[in-house]
Write a protein that holds these residues in place. Structure first.
Motif, short mmCIF file in Angstrom:
data_model
loop_
_atom_site.label_atom_id
_atom_site.label_comp_id
_atom_site.label_asym_id
_atom_site.label_seq_id
_atom_site.Cartn_x
_atom_site.Cartn_y
_atom_site.Cartn_z
N LYS A 40 10.38 -4.09 -1.29
CA LYS A 40 9.18 -4.52 -0.13
C LYS A 40 8.85 -3.01 0.36
N PRO A 41 7.70 -2.78 0.70
CA PRO A 41 7.44 -1.61 1.33
C PRO A 41 8.04 -1.45 2.84
N ARG B 11 4.88 11.62 -7.58
CA ARG B 11 6.15 10.96 -7.02
C ARG B 11 5.89 9.78 -6.44
N SER B 12 4.44 9.31 -6.30
CA SER B 12 3.88 7.92 -5.48
C SER B 12 4.17 6.93 -6.64
N ALA B 13 4.06 7.44 -7.90
CA ALA B 13 4.52 6.34 -9.06
C ALA B 13 5.97 5.73 -8.75
N VAL B 14 6.76 6.55 -8.28
CA VAL B 14 7.80 6.00 -7.98
C VAL B 14 8.07 4.66 -6.95
N PHE B 15 7.13 4.77 -5.99
CA PHE B 15 7.05 3.79 -5.10
C PHE B 15 6.49 2.64 -5.70
N VAL B 16 5.29 2.93 -6.43
CA VAL B 16 4.95 1.84 -7.22
C VAL B 16 5.71 1.07 -8.07
N ASP B 17 6.70 1.77 -8.75
CA ASP B 17 7.30 1.13 -9.81
C ASP B 17 8.47 0.25 -9.01
N THR C 167 0.80 -1.27 -0.05
CA THR C 167 -0.12 0.09 -0.10
C THR C 167 0.77 1.33 -0.01
N VAL C 168 0.73 2.16 -1.15
CA VAL C 168 1.33 3.38 -0.97
C VAL C 168 0.32 4.76 -0.50
N MET C 169 0.77 5.24 0.45
CA MET C 169 -0.13 6.35 1.00
C MET C 169 0.52 7.47 0.26
N VAL C 170 -0.48 8.18 -0.29
CA VAL C 170 0.21 9.61 -1.17
C VAL C 170 0.35 10.86 0.03
N ALA C 171 -0.38 10.72 1.19
CA ALA C 171 -0.46 12.05 1.97
C ALA C 171 -0.84 11.61 3.42
N ILE D 250 8.01 -1.20 -6.05
CA ILE D 250 7.55 -2.34 -5.50
C ILE D 250 7.21 -3.30 -6.72
N PHE D 251 6.86 -3.00 -7.81
CA PHE D 251 6.78 -3.84 -9.01
C PHE D 251 7.92 -4.44 -9.40
#
Length: 230
Positions: A189-190, A176-182, A16-20, A184-185
């Motif tokens: 690991k979060p 910038r959240s897209a960087v976290f998703v990238d 899970t990526v939290m944006v804010a 993780i893919f």
């Protein structure tokens, strides 16, 4: 935070990526910023206590005689309650007396403004939450009607008619959240991805609101603004 909490209740395994996230450690969203430890990572939406005082400082720069300032907040949001003490202490260091005023929704706003007027507030800072955010237009209108300069944390409030806003660029956090998703893919690991804080902050000044309030914004402040609404 409620959306992140809901995701955490639904799964402890899906990343899970939290944006804010606000105060994600004290809110129990992550173990620490450096090592989140669970399935959640992403962004903390503020940079701590210093950012809280900035809005007071900006109001005082526009209103040199400012001494009494309201703090409008929704007490149902835990983050707002925890921030109240910090904001009061920060305001005191600037020689300001704070007037905390609660509003859980639209029906409580008339009473909230009546309280600020009765307590001789000269301006107010509004803490953000998704409920009051929905009524930002009505709050801006009431602020002008009661001759109260208003400040808050993101530019949507200035667009609605607040005098000024200062805070993290939320759009930048989404990008910038897209960087976290990238990451993780690609196998990260979060739990091992440090929570990041905002790096881009915006100062937005609404000159239409200033004119309606009979306020002259110092040219030096206008020069520092990221956006000026005319």
């Amino acid at each position: 935070n409620p959306s992140t909490v809901a995701a955490m209740k639904a799964t402890t395994t899906i990343p899970t990526v939290m944006v804010a996230g606000f105060d994600p450690v004290s809110a129990g969203l992550v173990a620490s910023l450096a090592r989140p430890g669970g399935n959640v990572t992403g962004f903390a939406a503020d940079a701590g206590g210093e950012i809280l005082g900035k809005r007071f400082e900006l109001l005082k720069e526009i209103l040199p005689n400012l001494s009494r300032v309201g703090i409008l907040f929704n007490p149902d949001v835990a983050f707002n309650r925890s921030r109240q003490t910090a904001m009061t202490e920060t305001a005191r260091t600037l020689g300001l007396t704070t007037i905390p005023v609660e509003a859980r929704g639209l029906d409580a706003l008339e009473q909230a403004f009546a309280t600020m007027v009765r307590e001789r507030a000269q301006a107010f800072v509004m803490q953000g939450d998704s409920v009051l955010f929905s009524y930002r237009g009505q709050i801006a209108e009431m602020a002008l009607r009661n001759r109260l300069p208003a400040a808050s944390l993101q530019k949507e409030y200035a667009n609605a008619g607040f005098l000024l806003t200062y805070g993290a660029d939320v759009g930048d956090l989404f990008r910038r959240s897209a960087v976290f998703v990238d990451k993780i893919f690609k196998g990260a690991k979060p739990a091992d991805l440090p929570v990041e804080q905002p790096t881009k902050f915006e100062l937005v000044i609404n000159l239409k609101a200033a004119k309606a309030l009979g306020i002259i914004v110092p040219p030096t402040l206008l020069a520092r603004a990221d956006e000026v609404i005319e």
